[in-house]
Design a protein around this motif. Sequence first.
Motif, short mmCIF file in Angstrom:
data_model
loop_
_atom_site.label_atom_id
_atom_site.label_comp_id
_atom_site.label_asym_id
_atom_site.label_seq_id
_atom_site.Cartn_x
_atom_site.Cartn_y
_atom_site.Cartn_z
N PHE A 206 -3.31 22.56 1.30
CA PHE A 206 -1.90 22.30 0.99
C PHE A 206 -1.75 21.36 -0.20
O PHE A 206 -0.92 21.59 -1.08
N GLU A 207 -2.54 20.30 -0.22
CA GLU A 207 -2.38 19.30 -1.27
C GLU A 207 -2.81 19.81 -2.63
O GLU A 207 -2.39 19.26 -3.66
N SER A 208 -3.64 20.84 -2.69
CA SER A 208 -4.08 21.39 -3.97
C SER A 208 -3.08 22.37 -4.57
O SER A 208 -3.31 22.89 -5.66
N ARG A 209 -1.98 22.61 -3.88
CA ARG A 209 -0.97 23.55 -4.37
C ARG A 209 0.38 22.85 -4.51
O ARG A 209 0.67 21.90 -3.78
N SER A 210 1.14 23.37 -5.44
CA SER A 210 2.48 22.80 -5.65
C SER A 210 3.40 23.21 -4.52
O SER A 210 3.12 24.14 -3.75
N GLU A 211 4.54 22.53 -4.44
CA GLU A 211 5.52 22.84 -3.40
C GLU A 211 6.04 24.26 -3.55
O GLU A 211 6.26 24.97 -2.56
N GLU A 212 6.23 24.68 -4.78
CA GLU A 212 6.71 26.04 -5.02
C GLU A 212 5.69 27.07 -4.57
O GLU A 212 6.04 28.10 -3.97
N ALA A 213 4.40 26.80 -4.85
CA ALA A 213 3.36 27.73 -4.44
C ALA A 213 3.26 27.81 -2.93
O ALA A 213 3.07 28.90 -2.36
N VAL A 214 3.40 26.67 -2.26
CA VAL A 214 3.36 26.67 -0.80
C VAL A 214 4.54 27.45 -0.24
O VAL A 214 4.41 28.23 0.71
N PHE A 215 5.72 27.23 -0.82
CA PHE A 215 6.90 27.95 -0.35
C PHE A 215 6.75 29.46 -0.55
O PHE A 215 7.10 30.26 0.32
N THR A 216 6.20 29.85 -1.69
CA THR A 216 6.01 31.28 -1.98
C THR A 216 5.00 31.91 -1.04
O THR A 216 5.13 33.07 -0.62
N ALA A 217 3.95 31.15 -0.71
CA ALA A 217 2.89 31.68 0.14
C ALA A 217 3.20 31.60 1.61
O ALA A 217 2.40 32.02 2.44
N SER A 218 4.35 31.05 1.97
CA SER A 218 4.69 30.88 3.38
C SER A 218 5.04 32.24 3.98
O SER A 218 6.11 32.80 3.76
N VAL A 219 4.11 32.77 4.74
CA VAL A 219 4.28 34.09 5.36
C VAL A 219 3.93 33.98 6.83
O VAL A 219 3.08 33.20 7.23
N GLY A 220 4.58 34.78 7.64
CA GLY A 220 4.24 34.86 9.06
C GLY A 220 4.85 33.74 9.87
O GLY A 220 5.23 32.69 9.37
N GLN A 221 4.93 33.97 11.17
CA GLN A 221 5.52 33.00 12.09
C GLN A 221 4.62 32.66 13.27
O GLN A 221 5.01 31.86 14.11
N SER A 222 3.45 33.25 13.36
CA SER A 222 2.59 33.00 14.52
C SER A 222 1.14 32.89 14.09
O SER A 222 0.38 33.86 14.19
N PRO A 223 0.68 31.70 13.58
CA PRO A 223 1.45 30.47 13.41
C PRO A 223 2.21 30.47 12.09
O PRO A 223 1.82 31.15 11.14
N SER A 224 3.26 29.68 12.03
CA SER A 224 4.01 29.56 10.78
C SER A 224 3.33 28.56 9.87
O SER A 224 2.42 27.83 10.27
N PHE A 225 3.78 28.50 8.61
CA PHE A 225 3.20 27.56 7.67
C PHE A 225 3.47 26.12 8.08
O PHE A 225 2.67 25.23 7.85
N ALA A 226 4.62 25.88 8.67
CA ALA A 226 4.91 24.52 9.14
C ALA A 226 3.93 24.11 10.23
O ALA A 226 3.46 22.97 10.26
N ASP A 227 3.58 25.05 11.13
CA ASP A 227 2.59 24.75 12.16
C ASP A 227 1.23 24.47 11.54
O ASP A 227 0.51 23.56 11.95
N ASN A 228 0.86 25.29 10.52
CA ASN A 228 -0.41 25.06 9.85
C ASN A 228 -0.44 23.69 9.19
O ASN A 228 -1.45 22.98 9.21
N ARG A 229 0.68 23.32 8.59
CA ARG A 229 0.75 22.04 7.91
C ARG A 229 0.62 20.88 8.90
O ARG A 229 -0.07 19.90 8.65
N GLN A 230 1.26 21.01 10.03
CA GLN A 230 1.16 19.98 11.05
C GLN A 230 -0.24 19.88 11.62
O GLN A 230 -0.72 18.80 11.94
#
Length: 259
Positions: A206-230
């Motif tokens: 996560f830290e090696s990517r920009s916020e825009e790149a993370v937002f663009t790559a956010s796919v799926g809900q099981s697990p979601s990107f927010a879950d992965n980040r946590q």
Amino acid sequence: MKLAEALVLRAVKRRTVLAPCWGALDFAILKDCTPTGGEDAGRSPPRPRRSEEGREKIMANKNIFKSIAGKLIPATDAVNDERAPAYAFTPKHALAQYAATGCLNSTFYANAQDQLTKVIELCREVDAEFIARTAVYTREQGFMKDMPALLCAVLSVKDRALLARVFRRVIDNGKMLRNFVQIMRSGAVGRKSLGTAPKRLVRDWFESRSEEAVFTASVGQSPSFADNRQDGSPEAEHGCACGALCLLHRARVQRRGVA
């Protein structure tokens, strides 16, 4: 004598083969080998057919050459899915084939669970370095998704140092990160949590990517990107920019009724 001369002249004209009859002063006209007309005119006479006994005499000894061929061909040591004789692959060969062609889905001969079980068994029989090389090859050259993520999950148990070396090359987008976390949580490789080393790798991703790149790559809900980040960084609960962005994205998706 006149009759004999007449027969000789007739035979010469017809191009027949003559043979003297010993014991009598006459000639016997044999079978004509060269037809004088019709479609077969001008063709060479047919060769006499050899009997089966004559053929066996001019051929090589079948018993000798058959035994040599049998010694050169190795004996089969396994059976395939059709229960036919086959050759067993070495563990490295079998793992490479599963990794390059297996999609962890049902096929004609095996279902997804059978393939997963077989890959896990093969990973126990080969060294961690070969698993790491296979994961990189199947992702970069074979463009596989589930299998490289599974091999990385196996490395998290077998050799965390090698996992750190290949993680960025294999987990190269949001879909691959989601697959990796999902496999780790499932317990398929022997653990149901990421652990310290995998969490650090997820956080670094996560830290090696920009916020825009993370937002663009956010796919799926099981697990979601927010879950992965946590899972990868506890700072997400305290207002980390990437975590907040992922949470914002999840809230937007839920409001649209997609989640």
